[in-house]
Motif scaffolding. Structure first.
Motif, PDB file in Angstrom:
ATOM      1  N   LEU A  22       1.032  -1.202   0.059  1.00  0.00           N
ATOM      2  CA  LEU A  22       0.160   0.034   0.142  1.00  0.00           C
ATOM      3  C   LEU A  22       0.718   1.296   0.122  1.00  0.00           C
ATOM      4  CD1 LEU A  22      -2.798  -0.929   2.425  1.00  0.00           C
ATOM      5  CD2 LEU A  22      -3.231  -0.707   0.088  1.00  0.00           C
ATOM      6  N   LEU A  23       2.060   1.445   0.599  1.00  0.00           N
ATOM      7  CA  LEU A  23       2.899   2.477   0.786  1.00  0.00           C
ATOM      8  C   LEU A  23       3.584   2.734  -0.640  1.00  0.00           C
ATOM      9  CD1 LEU A  23       4.663   1.835   4.187  1.00  0.00           C
ATOM     10  CD2 LEU A  23       2.697   3.448   3.642  1.00  0.00           C
ATOM     11  N   LEU A  29       0.803   6.679  -6.666  1.00  0.00           N
ATOM     12  CA  LEU A  29      -0.332   7.590  -7.060  1.00  0.00           C
ATOM     13  C   LEU A  29       0.072   8.959  -6.910  1.00  0.00           C
ATOM     14  CD1 LEU A  29      -3.397   7.821  -7.266  1.00  0.00           C
ATOM     15  CD2 LEU A  29      -3.429   7.600  -4.918  1.00  0.00           C
ATOM     16  N   VAL A  30       0.960   9.609  -5.838  1.00  0.00           N
ATOM     17  CA  VAL A  30       1.170  10.729  -5.592  1.00  0.00           C
ATOM     18  C   VAL A  30       2.136  11.200  -7.046  1.00  0.00           C
ATOM     19  CG1 VAL A  30       2.561  12.362  -4.315  1.00  0.00           C
ATOM     20  CG2 VAL A  30       0.944  10.746  -3.165  1.00  0.00           C
ATOM     21  N   ALA A  45      -2.234  11.348   5.085  1.00  0.00           N
ATOM     22  CA  ALA A  45      -3.435  11.111   5.740  1.00  0.00           C
ATOM     23  C   ALA A  45      -4.550  10.620   5.245  1.00  0.00           C
ATOM     24  CB  ALA A  45      -3.659  11.990   7.012  1.00  0.00           C
ATOM     25  N   GLY A  46      -5.007  11.354   4.057  1.00  0.00           N
ATOM     26  CA  GLY A  46      -6.066  11.536   3.236  1.00  0.00           C
ATOM     27  C   GLY A  46      -6.050  10.120   2.186  1.00  0.00           C
ATOM     28  N   ILE A  47      -4.694   9.778   1.974  1.00  0.00           N
ATOM     29  CA  ILE A  47      -4.677   8.585   0.764  1.00  0.00           C
ATOM     30  C   ILE A  47      -4.889   7.307   1.705  1.00  0.00           C
ATOM     31  CG2 ILE A  47      -3.012   6.965  -0.192  1.00  0.00           C
ATOM     32  CD1 ILE A  47      -1.925   9.829  -1.462  1.00  0.00           C
ATOM     33  N   ALA A  48      -4.138   7.357   3.375  1.00  0.00           N
ATOM     34  CA  ALA A  48      -4.334   6.283   3.988  1.00  0.00           C
ATOM     35  C   ALA A  48      -5.865   5.890   4.473  1.00  0.00           C
ATOM     36  CB  ALA A  48      -3.687   6.467   5.206  1.00  0.00           C
ATOM     37  N   THR A  49      -6.619   7.106   4.766  1.00  0.00           N
ATOM     38  CA  THR A  49      -8.048   6.901   5.268  1.00  0.00           C
ATOM     39  C   THR A  49      -9.136   6.821   4.059  1.00  0.00           C
ATOM     40  OG1 THR A  49      -8.083   9.252   5.729  1.00  0.00           O
ATOM     41  CG2 THR A  49      -7.640   7.962   7.427  1.00  0.00           C
ATOM     42  N   LEU A  50      -9.053   7.963   3.371  1.00  0.00           N
ATOM     43  CA  LEU A  50     -10.133   8.281   2.340  1.00  0.00           C
ATOM     44  C   LEU A  50      -9.892   7.317   1.226  1.00  0.00           C
ATOM     45  CD1 LEU A  50     -10.600  12.099   2.794  1.00  0.00           C
ATOM     46  CD2 LEU A  50     -11.777  10.297   3.906  1.00  0.00           C
TER      47      LEU A  50
END
Length: 231
Positions: A22-23, A29-30, A45-50
């Motif tokens: 995932l990392l 992605l970025v 944080a947004g990628i991890a959660t949302l």
């Protein structure tokens, strides 16, 4: 991001084995988002959660083990890619109408060694011509009305399988508007499940639409007709 994923997956009672993948996915992605519009969410944080944990939550709500899964309108790979990373037994097809997105997903799959993931550039209504009633589960987080999404997704689902639509918790009116379409296409709303993304106060809803009979052969129609005259 790693700590957010660890705590979030623990809250979902999911293993953390997929975090390194995932990392790497997040980094890709970025980086790709600098040259093409994949997502408006670019902070860790947004990628991890949302993105990641929102997708992962489906694994606690439905049984994906060993299932054939198609993710329609996958975009940057959500929810399909996190589901496959966290549950390797899934046989995944990622479907999107924009070839640049599919090229990105092929690159990510190659980097992560996901050689059994099919990344397909096609419109869902065209893909259905050779894949009717082919999948155990069809997912979609696409931003489209449920009547339209149902016609794109339900023809792909095996009788006895599920169309799992990710929606907002205030989707009652949209669901009522889609009732005719769902029934016409051979589906039946079995239940809904609201969930909160770990580490946030954001809640979403998963619609469990079961395929109870075959979709009539005239569906799906051409996209222009679907859009102009939703069922």
């Amino acid at each position: 991001m790693e700590r957010l994923l660890e705590s979030g997956l623990a809250a979902l009672d999911l293993p953390c084995d997929g975090i390194p993948a995932l990392l790497r996915y997040a980094d890709a992605l970025v980086e790709k988002n600098k040259v093409m519009n994949l997502t408006a969410i670019t902070d860790p944080a947004g990628i991890a959660t949302l993105h990641f944990l929102d997708s992962a939550a489906l694994l606690r709500l439905a049984d994906f083990r060993g299932k054939t899964v198609a993710d329609v309108g996958t975009g940057a790979g959500f929810p399909g890619m996190p589901l496959r990373i966290l549950e390797p037994s899934i046989r995944l097809t990622l479907l999107d109408s924009l070839n640049k997105r599919i090229d990105f997903l092929k690159e990510v799959c190659a980097d992560l060694g996901l050689t059994d993931v099919d990344c397909v550039h096609a419109r869902a209504e065209e893909f259905a011509a050779d894949h009717r009633e082919h999948f155990d589960i069809v997912t979609s987080r696409a931003v489209a009305g449920l009547p339209l999404l149902s016609e794109l997704c339900l023809p792909l689902v095996k009788v006895g399988g599920y169309f799992l639509a990710m929606k907002a918790v205030d989707s009652d009116e949209e669901l009522r508007a889609a009732d005719h379409a769902i029934r016409t296409l051979g589906g039946r709303l079995e239940k809904t499940a609201d969930y909160t993304i770990p580490g946030t106060d954001v809640s979403h809803r998963l619609l469990f639409i079961k395929k109870v009979r075959e979709t009539p052969v005239k569906y799906p129609r051409a996209f222009a007709k679907i859009k102009k005259n939703p069922l």
